[in-house]
Design a protein around this motif. Structure first.
Motif, short mmCIF file in Angstrom:
data_model
loop_
_atom_site.label_atom_id
_atom_site.label_comp_id
_atom_site.label_asym_id
_atom_site.label_seq_id
_atom_site.Cartn_x
_atom_site.Cartn_y
_atom_site.Cartn_z
N ARG A 1 0.67 -1.09 0.44
CA ARG A 1 -0.35 -0.62 0.63
C ARG A 1 0.84 1.23 -0.31
O ARG A 1 0.82 2.41 -0.80
N ALA A 2 1.97 1.23 1.03
CA ALA A 2 2.87 2.88 1.05
C ALA A 2 3.67 2.79 -0.74
O ALA A 2 4.18 3.64 -0.75
N GLY A 3 3.39 1.73 -1.61
CA GLY A 3 4.00 2.03 -2.59
C GLY A 3 4.68 0.89 -3.41
O GLY A 3 4.35 -0.43 -2.96
N GLU A 4 5.74 0.76 -4.08
CA GLU A 4 7.15 -0.16 -4.67
C GLU A 4 8.59 -0.30 -4.76
O GLU A 4 8.69 1.24 -5.21
N LEU A 5 8.52 -1.15 -4.46
CA LEU A 5 10.34 -1.29 -4.59
C LEU A 5 10.63 -2.19 -5.85
O LEU A 5 10.19 -3.07 -6.23
N ASP A 6 11.71 -1.27 -6.64
CA ASP A 6 11.21 -1.33 -8.67
C ASP A 6 12.57 -3.13 -8.56
O ASP A 6 11.59 -4.41 -8.72
N LEU A 7 13.48 -3.09 -7.43
CA LEU A 7 14.81 -4.30 -6.97
C LEU A 7 14.95 -4.21 -5.96
O LEU A 7 14.84 -3.36 -5.14
N VAL A 8 14.98 -5.26 -5.43
CA VAL A 8 15.60 -5.76 -4.45
C VAL A 8 16.90 -7.00 -4.39
O VAL A 8 16.55 -8.25 -5.30
N THR A 9 17.94 -6.22 -4.24
CA THR A 9 19.22 -7.15 -4.38
C THR A 9 20.47 -7.70 -3.01
O THR A 9 20.40 -7.13 -2.25
N ALA A 10 21.04 -8.76 -3.36
CA ALA A 10 22.14 -9.05 -2.24
C ALA A 10 23.04 -8.85 -3.49
O ALA A 10 23.42 -8.96 -4.62
N CYS A 11 24.36 -7.69 -2.10
CA CYS A 11 25.60 -7.63 -3.14
C CYS A 11 26.37 -8.39 -2.70
O CYS A 11 26.63 -8.10 -1.14
N PRO A 12 27.07 -9.05 -2.74
CA PRO A 12 27.69 -9.45 -1.64
C PRO A 12 28.96 -9.42 -1.52
O PRO A 12 29.49 -8.97 -0.25
N GLN A 13 29.31 -8.50 -2.42
CA GLN A 13 30.80 -7.92 -2.32
C GLN A 13 30.55 -6.67 -1.50
O GLN A 13 31.89 -6.06 -0.85
N ARG A 14 29.88 -5.79 -1.29
CA ARG A 14 28.76 -4.62 -0.48
C ARG A 14 28.63 -5.63 1.10
O ARG A 14 28.42 -5.07 1.90
N ARG A 15 28.64 -6.33 1.07
CA ARG A 15 28.11 -7.17 2.39
C ARG A 15 26.19 -7.10 2.65
O ARG A 15 25.73 -6.31 3.76
N ALA A 16 25.74 -6.73 1.70
CA ALA A 16 24.12 -5.81 2.25
C ALA A 16 23.65 -5.96 1.27
O ALA A 16 22.84 -7.06 0.22
N VAL A 17 21.93 -5.88 1.71
CA VAL A 17 21.00 -6.02 1.07
C VAL A 17 20.64 -3.99 0.58
O VAL A 17 20.79 -3.31 1.16
N VAL A 18 20.33 -4.58 -1.31
CA VAL A 18 20.30 -3.36 -1.80
C VAL A 18 18.69 -3.21 -2.57
O VAL A 18 18.77 -3.84 -3.18
N ALA A 19 18.08 -2.25 -2.06
CA ALA A 19 16.95 -2.00 -2.80
C ALA A 19 17.29 -1.05 -3.59
O ALA A 19 18.30 -0.12 -3.56
N VAL A 20 16.63 -1.22 -5.31
CA VAL A 20 17.50 -0.51 -6.24
C VAL A 20 16.13 0.15 -6.65
O VAL A 20 14.97 -0.21 -7.47
N GLU A 21 15.74 1.77 -6.62
CA GLU A 21 14.98 2.43 -7.73
C GLU A 21 15.82 2.17 -9.08
O GLU A 21 16.79 2.76 -9.54
N VAL A 22 14.79 2.20 -10.00
CA VAL A 22 15.26 2.28 -11.44
C VAL A 22 14.21 3.32 -12.02
O VAL A 22 12.72 2.89 -11.91
N LYS A 23 15.15 4.63 -12.43
CA LYS A 23 14.50 5.34 -13.52
C LYS A 23 15.02 5.63 -15.06
O LYS A 23 15.83 6.02 -15.10
N THR A 24 13.84 5.24 -16.20
CA THR A 24 14.25 5.73 -16.66
C THR A 24 13.56 6.43 -18.02
O THR A 24 12.32 6.67 -17.66
N ARG A 25 13.68 7.26 -18.41
CA ARG A 25 13.91 8.51 -19.78
C ARG A 25 14.24 8.30 -20.25
O ARG A 25 15.35 7.78 -20.45
N ASN A 26 13.85 9.04 -21.58
CA ASN A 26 14.52 9.65 -22.75
C ASN A 26 15.24 11.34 -22.92
O ASN A 26 15.31 11.47 -22.01
N ALA A 27 15.66 10.88 -23.23
CA ALA A 27 16.86 11.97 -23.99
C ALA A 27 16.21 13.38 -23.38
O ALA A 27 16.09 14.58 -22.51
N GLU A 28 14.72 13.40 -24.56
CA GLU A 28 14.28 14.98 -24.41
C GLU A 28 13.92 15.39 -23.51
O GLU A 28 12.93 16.03 -23.75
N VAL A 29 13.50 14.55 -22.38
CA VAL A 29 12.76 14.71 -20.96
C VAL A 29 13.07 15.50 -20.36
O VAL A 29 14.59 15.39 -20.16
N SER A 30 12.61 16.63 -19.74
CA SER A 30 13.34 18.01 -19.06
C SER A 30 13.58 17.61 -18.16
O SER A 30 14.76 17.82 -17.54
#
Length: 123
Positions: A37-66
């Motif tokens: 209800r509070a929203g969405e996580l795009d990706l949740v990952t585990a990164c062994p090199q960083r020894r961390a769980v990493v939530a990842v926000e993904v933003k994709t935009r066309n170049a002409e968007v301001s």
């Protein structure tokens, strides 16, 4: 990149590209498009090199968007992502040494090429 996409299709394409990019660098995808209800996580990952769980926000935009992908992240959005990450950890019972929030910003150029920027620890 396929033919011009609408915003929703562009977002899905970007999330898939981000997941593949992260996996190529050793990240393990634990969840995609985790919604509550509070929203969405795009990706949740585990990164062994960083020894961390990493939530990842993904933003994709066309170049002409301001407003570029990095500028599209507000303080309120960061607070919501932190809250959602805590909810995900609690709900899944995941234990980890560190929790991080990253941004994968994808800019699609007019010629169909793209640029990926991975910003670590944005909050």
């Amino acid at each position: 990149m396929p033919e011009p996409l609408g915003n929703q299709e562009l977002g899905k394409w970007g999330e898939e590209l981000a997941a593949r990019y992260l996996q190529a660098y050793g990240y393990v995808v634990l969840a995609r498009n985790w919604r509550r209800r509070a929203g969405e996580l795009d990706l949740v990952t585990a990164c062994p090199q960083r020894r961390a769980v990493v939530a990842v926000e993904v933003k994709t935009r066309n170049a002409e968007v301001s407003v570029g992908p990095v500028e599209a992240i507000s303080r309120a959005k960061l607070a919501r992502l932190r809250k959602l990450t805590g909810m995900w950890l609690q709900e899944t019972g995941t234990r980890c040494e560190r929790v991080c929030l990253d941004l994968v910003a994808i800019t699609v150029e007019n010629d169909g090429s793209w640029l990926i920027r991975h910003l670590r620890d944005i909050s």
